[in-house]
Scaffold this motif. Structure first.
Motif, mmCIF file in Angstrom:
data_model
loop_
_atom_site.group_PDB
_atom_site.id
_atom_site.type_symbol
_atom_site.label_atom_id
_atom_site.label_comp_id
_atom_site.label_asym_id
_atom_site.label_seq_id
_atom_site.Cartn_x
_atom_site.Cartn_y
_atom_site.Cartn_z
ATOM 1 N N GLU A 5 8.803 49.049 -32.168
ATOM 2 C CA GLU A 5 8.034 49.116 -33.401
ATOM 3 C C GLU A 5 8.728 48.280 -34.472
ATOM 4 N N PRO A 6 7.966 47.494 -35.264
ATOM 5 C CA PRO A 6 8.585 46.710 -36.329
ATOM 6 C C PRO A 6 9.086 47.609 -37.455
ATOM 7 N N LYS A 7 10.025 47.104 -38.221
ATOM 8 C CA LYS A 7 10.549 47.836 -39.359
ATOM 9 C C LYS A 7 9.500 47.906 -40.454
ATOM 10 N N ILE A 8 9.604 48.944 -41.293
ATOM 11 C CA ILE A 8 8.586 49.226 -42.301
ATOM 12 C C ILE A 8 9.186 49.114 -43.700
ATOM 13 N N ALA A 9 8.416 48.522 -44.619
ATOM 14 C CA ALA A 9 8.811 48.456 -46.023
ATOM 15 C C ALA A 9 7.614 48.822 -46.885
ATOM 16 N N ASN A 10 7.880 49.188 -48.132
ATOM 17 C CA ASN A 10 6.838 49.487 -49.105
ATOM 18 C C ASN A 10 6.939 48.489 -50.255
ATOM 19 N N LEU A 11 5.818 48.219 -50.913
ATOM 20 C CA LEU A 11 5.829 47.249 -52.001
ATOM 21 C C LEU A 11 6.822 47.624 -53.096
ATOM 22 N N LYS A 35 3.618 48.340 -46.012
ATOM 23 C CA LYS A 35 2.655 49.438 -46.034
ATOM 24 C C LYS A 35 1.608 49.267 -47.135
ATOM 25 N N SER A 36 0.370 49.600 -46.771
ATOM 26 C CA SER A 36 -0.756 49.693 -47.706
ATOM 27 C C SER A 36 -0.839 48.484 -48.639
ATOM 28 N N ILE A 37 -0.823 47.310 -48.052
ATOM 29 C CA ILE A 37 -0.802 46.086 -48.850
ATOM 30 C C ILE A 37 -2.169 45.772 -49.461
ATOM 31 N N PHE A 150 -0.285 39.001 -42.623
ATOM 32 C CA PHE A 150 -1.438 39.263 -41.780
ATOM 33 C C PHE A 150 -1.967 40.647 -42.151
ATOM 34 N N ILE A 151 -3.226 40.747 -42.531
ATOM 35 C CA ILE A 151 -3.805 42.020 -42.941
ATOM 36 C C ILE A 151 -4.969 42.360 -42.007
ATOM 37 N N ASP A 209 -2.016 48.329 -43.029
ATOM 38 C CA ASP A 209 -0.672 47.777 -43.176
ATOM 39 C C ASP A 209 -0.746 46.270 -42.971
ATOM 40 N N GLY A 210 -0.078 45.530 -43.859
ATOM 41 C CA GLY A 210 0.078 44.112 -43.609
ATOM 42 C C GLY A 210 1.345 43.907 -42.803
ATOM 43 N N PHE A 211 1.393 42.855 -41.996
ATOM 44 C CA PHE A 211 2.680 42.520 -41.405
ATOM 45 C C PHE A 211 3.066 41.116 -41.833
ATOM 46 N N VAL A 212 4.315 40.974 -42.199
ATOM 47 C CA VAL A 212 4.828 39.789 -42.871
ATOM 48 C C VAL A 212 5.801 39.079 -41.937
#
Length: 266
Positions: A5-11, A35-37, A150-151, A209-212
């Motif tokens: 699983e990729p790592k998670i961040a919040n804005l 998260k929640s982009i 990517f959203i 979730d967006g992934f960057v």
């Protein structure tokens, strides 16, 4: 190899001391979840618009051999790649570009930034693969100072044929060869591709979730099974103002794209 699983961040992490940890994840892992982009309302509105307007989009832009790529599946045409959503409906797709997103990418790239593109990507049941590649092979930036978000617009978790990432550091770029796969004109050379397939993979992404990922991220997608759901995504790319495109790259790449579209068009 197992999928991680990729790592998670919040804005909000981009305004406090967590930024250094996030930048480390960005540099080392190829990708992380933000998260929640985008709001669920915006995601639902965009998906509804695209599904309703798809026939009109294809009719209007079919002559644009670079900006629209369609797949012909069971005698029907489906969008695979479309690069003009802002021109089509700026009041809708422009809402994906917000100050939080801009600030996030400025921090990740340590640079002032500018918008390079907003695109629509689709994975269609029975659709073709995305060859293993790195974005900077397409961009031709001297230092690869670019950030892509990517959203997903609908379910992607555990969907077959979705993007898979392989861990790779910023600056580690592999030679690419031309590709005839629909919409994707370059792919990592065969020897390196075989080695990379053996590395740890990352591919667990959820709706809203967006992934960057950075421009040296290694990613690909297998062909989509015919019984899979259809998935849509908004893809946003920003470039660092401090970087520049290599001399001669644009002319070289334009020829690569022409060859790809000639071989891959309907």
């Amino acid at each position: 190899m197992p999928h991680n699983e990729p790592k998670i961040a919040n804005l909000q992490d981009f305004s406090d001391k967590a930024i250094n940890k996030i930048k480390y994840l960005f540099n080392q892992n190829s990708v992380f979840i933000l998260k929640s982009i985008a709001s669920k309302n915006l995601i639902e509105e965009s998906l509804d618009f695209l599904q309703k307007e798809e026939p009109n989009i294809i009719k209007k832009y079919l002559g644009d051999t670079r900006g629209l790529v369609v797949e012909n599946i069971e005698d029907k045409h489906y969008i695979k790649y479309f690069e003009h959503p802002l021109a089509l409906n700026f009041s809708l797709f422009g809402r994906f570009i917000n100050s939080d997103l801009i600030n996030c990418c400025k921090e990740l790239l340590d640079s002032r930034i500018y918008l390079r593109s907003v695109e629509i990507h689709c994975r269609n049941p029975g659709g073709t693969c995305i060859p293993m590649h790195q974005d900077n092979a397409y961009y031709g930036l001297h230092n690869g100072s670019a950030c892509t978000i990517f959203i997903p617009l609908n379910k992607t978790l555990n969907s077959q044929g979705e993007l898979t990432y392989i861990k790779n550091k910023i600056g580690n770029e592999y030679p690419h060869n031309s590709s005839n796969e629909s919409a994707f004109s370059l792919e990592i050379n065969k020897n390196d591709k075989n080695k990379l397939h053996k590395k740890d993979k990352i591919n667990q992404i959820e709706i809203s979730d967006g992934f960057v990922h950075h421009s040296h991220s290694v990613h690909y997608a297998d062909a989509v099974p015919s019984n899979s759901i259809r998935t849509w995504a908004v893809r946003i790319t920003l470039f660092g103002l401090s970087d520049h495109i290599k001399v001669g790259h644009e002319d070289w790449y334009n020829e690569i794209v022409k060859r790809n579209r000639k071989n891959a068009r309907i």
